[in-house]
Design a protein around this motif. Sequence first.
Motif, PDB file in Angstrom:
ATOM      1  N   HIS A 161      95.030  40.971  58.365  1.00  0.00           N
ATOM      2  CA  HIS A 161      94.500  40.293  57.192  1.00  0.00           C
ATOM      3  C   HIS A 161      95.079  38.891  57.070  1.00  0.00           C
ATOM      4  CE1 HIS A 161      93.698  44.508  56.261  1.00  0.00           C
ATOM      5  NE2 HIS A 161      92.751  44.075  55.465  1.00  0.00           N
ATOM      6  N   ASP A 200      90.475  38.135  61.068  1.00  0.00           N
ATOM      7  CA  ASP A 200      89.342  38.479  60.210  1.00  0.00           C
ATOM      8  C   ASP A 200      88.743  37.258  59.511  1.00  0.00           C
ATOM      9  OD1 ASP A 200      91.433  38.047  58.470  1.00  0.00           O
ATOM     10  OD2 ASP A 200      91.204  39.909  57.358  1.00  0.00           O
ATOM     11  N   TRP A 258      82.772  43.709  51.324  1.00  0.00           N
ATOM     12  CA  TRP A 258      82.126  43.334  52.578  1.00  0.00           C
ATOM     13  C   TRP A 258      82.871  43.980  53.749  1.00  0.00           C
ATOM     14  CZ3 TRP A 258      77.468  41.412  52.707  1.00  0.00           C
ATOM     15  CH2 TRP A 258      76.950  40.864  53.892  1.00  0.00           C
ATOM     16  N   ASN A 259      82.175  44.171  54.861  1.00  0.00           N
ATOM     17  CA  ASN A 259      82.801  44.774  56.032  1.00  0.00           C
ATOM     18  C   ASN A 259      83.770  43.799  56.700  1.00  0.00           C
ATOM     19  OD1 ASN A 259      82.888  46.989  58.123  1.00  0.00           O
ATOM     20  ND2 ASN A 259      82.231  45.292  59.412  1.00  0.00           N
ATOM     21  N   ASN A 260      84.981  44.272  56.956  1.00  0.00           N
ATOM     22  CA  ASN A 260      85.968  43.471  57.669  1.00  0.00           C
ATOM     23  C   ASN A 260      85.736  43.663  59.163  1.00  0.00           C
ATOM     24  OD1 ASN A 260      88.363  42.632  59.048  1.00  0.00           O
ATOM     25  ND2 ASN A 260      89.525  42.842  57.156  1.00  0.00           N
ATOM     26  N   THR A 263      89.046  45.435  60.859  1.00  0.00           N
ATOM     27  CA  THR A 263      89.374  46.826  60.521  1.00  0.00           C
ATOM     28  C   THR A 263      88.147  47.728  60.512  1.00  0.00           C
ATOM     29  OG1 THR A 263      89.069  46.511  58.131  1.00  0.00           O
ATOM     30  CG2 THR A 263      91.251  45.997  59.054  1.00  0.00           C
ATOM     31  N   GLU A 267      86.001  46.187  52.574  1.00  0.00           N
ATOM     32  CA  GLU A 267      87.158  45.761  51.802  1.00  0.00           C
ATOM     33  C   GLU A 267      86.729  44.668  50.829  1.00  0.00           C
ATOM     34  OE1 GLU A 267      90.385  46.533  55.411  1.00  0.00           O
ATOM     35  OE2 GLU A 267      89.843  44.495  54.867  1.00  0.00           O
ATOM     36  N   LYS A 269      86.429  41.094  49.668  1.00  0.00           N
ATOM     37  CA  LYS A 269      86.450  39.798  50.333  1.00  0.00           C
ATOM     38  C   LYS A 269      86.411  38.684  49.293  1.00  0.00           C
ATOM     39  CE  LYS A 269      84.465  37.075  54.068  1.00  0.00           C
ATOM     40  NZ  LYS A 269      83.498  37.016  55.191  1.00  0.00           N
ATOM     41  N   TYR A 285      88.757  35.599  52.988  1.00  0.00           N
ATOM     42  CA  TYR A 285      89.861  36.468  53.396  1.00  0.00           C
ATOM     43  C   TYR A 285      89.703  37.813  52.692  1.00  0.00           C
ATOM     44  CZ  TYR A 285      91.909  35.197  48.852  1.00  0.00           C
ATOM     45  OH  TYR A 285      92.132  35.006  47.513  1.00  0.00           O
ATOM     46  N   TYR A 286      90.263  38.845  53.298  1.00  0.00           N
ATOM     47  CA  TYR A 286      90.102  40.208  52.791  1.00  0.00           C
ATOM     48  C   TYR A 286      91.396  40.732  52.161  1.00  0.00           C
ATOM     49  CZ  TYR A 286      85.841  40.442  55.629  1.00  0.00           C
ATOM     50  OH  TYR A 286      84.604  40.209  56.183  1.00  0.00           O
ATOM     51  N   ARG A 288      92.930  44.673  50.842  1.00  0.00           N
ATOM     52  CA  ARG A 288      92.612  46.093  50.999  1.00  0.00           C
ATOM     53  C   ARG A 288      92.344  46.728  49.651  1.00  0.00           C
ATOM     54  NH1 ARG A 288      96.677  48.105  55.796  1.00  0.00           N
ATOM     55  NH2 ARG A 288      96.970  46.104  56.768  1.00  0.00           N
TER      56      ARG A 288
END
Length: 288
Positions: A161, A200, A258-260, A263, A267, A269, A285-286, A288
């Motif tokens: 991340h 990511d 949104w999909n990371n 990973t 998560e 975003k 940036y993501y 968790r």
Amino acid sequence: MSKFSLAAALCLALLTGTPSSAQTPDAAPSTTDAEAATQAQKLLQRAVRAYQQNGDQALAAFSRSGEFIRGAHYVYVLNLKGHMLASGGSSSALIGRDVSDMVDATGKPFFRDMINGAQQSGSGQIAYRWLNRVDNKVEKKITFYQRVDDKILAVGFYAPHASPAQAKALLDEAAGAIQADPEKAFAAFNNLSGRFIQDDLYVFVVDLGDTRFRAHGADPRLVGTSGKTLRNPNGTLVIQEMTKQLKTKEQGELVYDWNNPVTHRVETKHTLLRKVGGYLVGVGYYTR
């Protein structure tokens, strides 16, 4: 032994090794990168105390399942000559070998850098890219190390991340690239092996005139398609929400699920937005 044969030995061990509960995605609860760093530092200090008390007898404990393996956290030990002496993780395939000239996925001689740091300062940290056996992906790893006599004890954590500061820096760089040469910048953003994809983090660009993607670092197949109907898993029309923000200001931020791409989990975003000429430019940036 050559760098190639060292890497080959490691890959062979990873492919043929028997998985344990400590190597499965469910072995440890989800944590933030800050929490993972704290756990790694605590495990390192526990290992240092064990080595100070038991000397080389502690090396065997570091290399087997038990108190010194916690999910993706494990201890490994080098001597100052660069020989791997113990490891509870993927580097166990390298025990007994000289790894001083081994490089990571980007060509960084991280073991050599660690040895130099330990000799000069006694302790420190180093970042490199390494295979995470939990998800079988090469990811950014940050390792804390400490010298004890002629040994270097180390524990690292995986940090896929990126931080808000890293996202902003990449957005600044992307905006500058578009201002210099838009078409060249778009090609660079779409290059899956290029410098605008960092773990990511990636850049995407939408034309504010027709709402079509001009670049998308995570999925270049979206280039040329309309973002008007693009929804997140919760049904939010994310591109429409972004363009609304930039109608009245030059910068913005949108938070959504949104999909990371690292990973492969949905998560939260945080996408930083900027208007550059007639384009919406985003980097997120993501958490968790």
